[in-house]
Design a protein around this motif. Sequence first.
Motif, PDB file in Angstrom:
ATOM      1  N   PRO A 175       0.843  -1.205   0.000  1.00 43.39           N
ATOM      2  CA  PRO A 175       0.000   0.000   0.000  1.00 43.39           C
ATOM      3  C   PRO A 175       0.876   1.252   0.000  1.00 43.39           C
ATOM      4  O   PRO A 175       1.811   1.365   0.796  1.00 43.39           O
ATOM      5  N   LEU A 176       0.579   2.185  -0.898  1.00 45.08           N
ATOM      6  CA  LEU A 176       1.377   3.396  -1.064  1.00 45.08           C
ATOM      7  C   LEU A 176       0.636   4.605  -0.512  1.00 45.08           C
ATOM      8  O   LEU A 176      -0.542   4.810  -0.820  1.00 45.08           O
ATOM      9  N   TYR A 177       1.328   5.409   0.285  1.00 43.06           N
ATOM     10  CA  TYR A 177       0.782   6.649   0.825  1.00 43.06           C
ATOM     11  C   TYR A 177       1.767   7.780   0.545  1.00 43.06           C
ATOM     12  O   TYR A 177       2.962   7.645   0.789  1.00 43.06           O
ATOM     13  N   ILE A 178       1.276   8.894   0.038  1.00 42.32           N
ATOM     14  CA  ILE A 178       2.097  10.079  -0.195  1.00 42.32           C
ATOM     15  C   ILE A 178       1.993  10.961   1.044  1.00 42.32           C
ATOM     16  O   ILE A 178       0.880  11.272   1.495  1.00 42.32           O
ATOM     17  N   SER A 179       3.127  11.361   1.594  1.00 43.01           N
ATOM     18  CA  SER A 179       3.134  11.999   2.911  1.00 43.01           C
ATOM     19  C   SER A 179       4.073  13.194   2.942  1.00 43.01           C
ATOM     20  O   SER A 179       4.972  13.326   2.117  1.00 43.01           O
ATOM     21  N   GLY A 180       3.869  14.039   3.929  1.00 37.84           N
ATOM     22  CA  GLY A 180       4.742  15.191   4.123  1.00 37.84           C
ATOM     23  C   GLY A 180       4.136  16.165   5.103  1.00 37.84           C
ATOM     24  O   GLY A 180       3.073  15.921   5.687  1.00 37.84           O
ATOM     25  N   GLY A 211      -3.752   6.328  -0.292  1.00 41.70           N
ATOM     26  CA  GLY A 211      -4.133   7.585   0.334  1.00 41.70           C
ATOM     27  C   GLY A 211      -2.947   8.481   0.594  1.00 41.70           C
ATOM     28  O   GLY A 211      -1.888   8.330  -0.015  1.00 41.70           O
ATOM     29  N   TYR A 212      -3.123   9.408   1.534  1.00 41.50           N
ATOM     30  CA  TYR A 212      -2.082  10.393   1.800  1.00 41.50           C
ATOM     31  C   TYR A 212      -2.185  10.904   3.229  1.00 41.50           C
ATOM     32  O   TYR A 212      -3.239  10.834   3.873  1.00 41.50           O
ATOM     33  N   THR A 213      -1.053  11.410   3.735  1.00 40.81           N
ATOM     34  CA  THR A 213      -1.000  12.011   5.063  1.00 40.81           C
ATOM     35  C   THR A 213      -0.322  13.371   4.963  1.00 40.81           C
ATOM     36  O   THR A 213       0.601  13.559   4.162  1.00 40.81           O
ATOM     37  N   LEU A 214      -0.765  14.297   5.792  1.00 42.11           N
ATOM     38  CA  LEU A 214      -0.197  15.645   5.805  1.00 42.11           C
ATOM     39  C   LEU A 214      -0.175  16.186   7.227  1.00 42.11           C
ATOM     40  O   LEU A 214      -1.170  16.080   7.952  1.00 42.11           O
ATOM     41  N   GLY A 215       0.957  16.785   7.616  1.00 38.11           N
ATOM     42  CA  GLY A 215       1.075  17.400   8.920  1.00 38.11           C
ATOM     43  C   GLY A 215       1.198  18.906   8.816  1.00 38.11           C
ATOM     44  O   GLY A 215       2.014  19.412   8.051  1.00 38.11           O
ATOM     45  N   ASN A 216       0.382  19.628   9.566  1.00 35.86           N
ATOM     46  CA  ASN A 216       0.363  21.092   9.550  1.00 35.86           C
ATOM     47  C   ASN A 216       0.569  21.616   8.125  1.00 35.86           C
ATOM     48  O   ASN A 216       1.502  22.379   7.854  1.00 35.86           O
ATOM     49  N   PRO A 217      -0.296  21.218   7.210  1.00 35.88           N
ATOM     50  CA  PRO A 217      -0.035  21.485   5.789  1.00 35.88           C
ATOM     51  C   PRO A 217      -0.419  22.896   5.353  1.00 35.88           C
ATOM     52  O   PRO A 217      -1.514  23.377   5.646  1.00 35.88           O
ATOM     53  N   TYR A 218       0.511  23.534   4.665  1.00 31.76           N
ATOM     54  CA  TYR A 218       0.158  24.745   3.939  1.00 31.76           C
ATOM     55  C   TYR A 218      -0.823  24.327   2.851  1.00 31.76           C
ATOM     56  O   TYR A 218      -0.567  23.401   2.087  1.00 31.76           O
ATOM     57  N   THR A 219      -1.974  24.993   2.796  1.00 29.30           N
ATOM     58  CA  THR A 219      -3.034  24.576   1.884  1.00 29.30           C
ATOM     59  C   THR A 219      -3.594  25.731   1.084  1.00 29.30           C
ATOM     60  O   THR A 219      -3.763  25.635  -0.132  1.00 29.30           O
ATOM     61  N   TYR A 220      -3.881  26.831   1.771  1.00 31.87           N
ATOM     62  CA  TYR A 220      -4.559  27.954   1.123  1.00 31.87           C
ATOM     63  C   TYR A 220      -4.000  29.246   1.694  1.00 31.87           C
ATOM     64  O   TYR A 220      -4.157  29.538   2.883  1.00 31.87           O
ATOM     65  N   LEU A 221      -3.334  30.012   0.849  1.00 32.95           N
ATOM     66  CA  LEU A 221      -2.624  31.222   1.247  1.00 32.95           C
ATOM     67  C   LEU A 221      -3.443  32.121   2.159  1.00 32.95           C
ATOM     68  O   LEU A 221      -3.016  32.486   3.248  1.00 32.95           O
ATOM     69  N   VAL A 222      -4.631  32.493   1.718  1.00 34.46           N
ATOM     70  CA  VAL A 222      -5.458  33.432   2.477  1.00 34.46           C
ATOM     71  C   VAL A 222      -5.890  32.819   3.802  1.00 34.46           C
ATOM     72  O   VAL A 222      -5.754  33.418   4.873  1.00 34.46           O
TER      73      VAL A 222
END
Length: 453
Positions: A175-180, A211-222
């Motif tokens: 199983p592959l997960y993209i993370s960062g 699926g994917y995992t993200l920690g404290n992700p920058y998502t939307y500038l505003v």
Amino acid sequence: MTSNSLLRLKILSILYLLFLSIKSVDSQWIVNRLPGFDGDLPFTLETGYIGVGENDEVQLFYYFIESERSPKDDPLLLWLTGGPGCSGLCGLVFEIGPLQFNYINSSGNKPTFELNPYSWTKVANIIFLDQPAGTGFSYATSPEAYNVSDTLAAAKIYTFLKKWFIVHTNFLTNPLYISGDSYSGIAVPLVVELISNGNEVGHYPPLNLQGYTLGNPYTYLVNDSNSKVPFAYRKALLPRPFYESIKRNCKGQYVYNPDPSNPKCVHDAMVFQAWTKDIYLAQILEPKCEHKLHPKPNITTFNRRSLIRFRDSHPSTSKPSKRWCRYDNYGTKEEWLRCNRSLSYTYDIESTVEYHRNLSKKAYLALIYSGDHDMYVPYVGTNEWIESLNLTIQDEWRPWFVQGQVAGYTKMYKQERYYLTFATVKGGGHTAPEYKPEQCLAMIDRWLSHYPL
């Protein structure tokens, strides 16, 4: 231990990792021993290059560490460090990798490693990638190939993965997960969409994306920048009358482009800046130390480069601090460039919210976690954009526990075969596994095992 000694420690370790490999196959090397670590490494470490782009003019460097439990059965995570331009080594030795520096027992030119008991390689195989070109040991063979953008970087990551799996076919069924974390909040959803679309049209090899995992992700500038105000109020950094005033006067545009023709809003924005400028944004409970080369931010703008990892800060040489500071351990850019600020980089994705919305129509698992004391990308804004996806609530807000203690709070959402788990990490900073390693290992282990947190 001095800052220069720490620099030598990291540099020597990296050089030995690259050049004292015992077994070489093509552009991959198996590393069995490292200076500063007694005996053979108790895990499998491979480093290497994968060429991408026309004529392979971009050479992306990676560290691959097999799971310490069951490499053939455990999931495979691709880890993308933030920045853009921060080395995968950051995630490896300071967050989720099996090695960490033993600063107490290191001196002079003799680096010492110790095992990280809370490494995510306890439960998963992990690829740590230096990307884009100019990051860490990744490079390009032409000046033009160093020009990159959010979308171009994501495309090269996808190409890297396909070519990596061609060399490592034994992991194709894992199983592959993209993370960062941090600025990888831009890259990860783009890469996930590219893989998903590629699988649908029959790109080779097919990737077992789950699926994917993200920690404290920058998502939307505003959204991310303006959420600093309600976050600061919730953490008792602002008094209620002022919070009510800035809400009323700025109407949500607190930090990102407050209206210059609105004097009341401009005034409140200046007050907010003055009251919070001495806070260490990566973890508001830790001390902020003097560092150079960082001009005071303009209150009327939000510079996306401010999300370049805080570890690349430079301790002041004119007024050395006597207090402990986290980034004293990270060194300066004179000898080892942790985060390349000079990349020829175009920021062409302002928001990835719509990417998440599109992915919610597919059969994927998503874990979004936030260290709840991070003021770079506050959990407040992250929770807000997740709510905007209008997913069905599967499990209401509740605490989750490690060793019988509250480790944070979590909420689960779903839409048909898409499941999104949002979790806060109590006391965590911008890179939550660095601050709360035991809790974050428990979190990822449960989530990868399809258990509730």
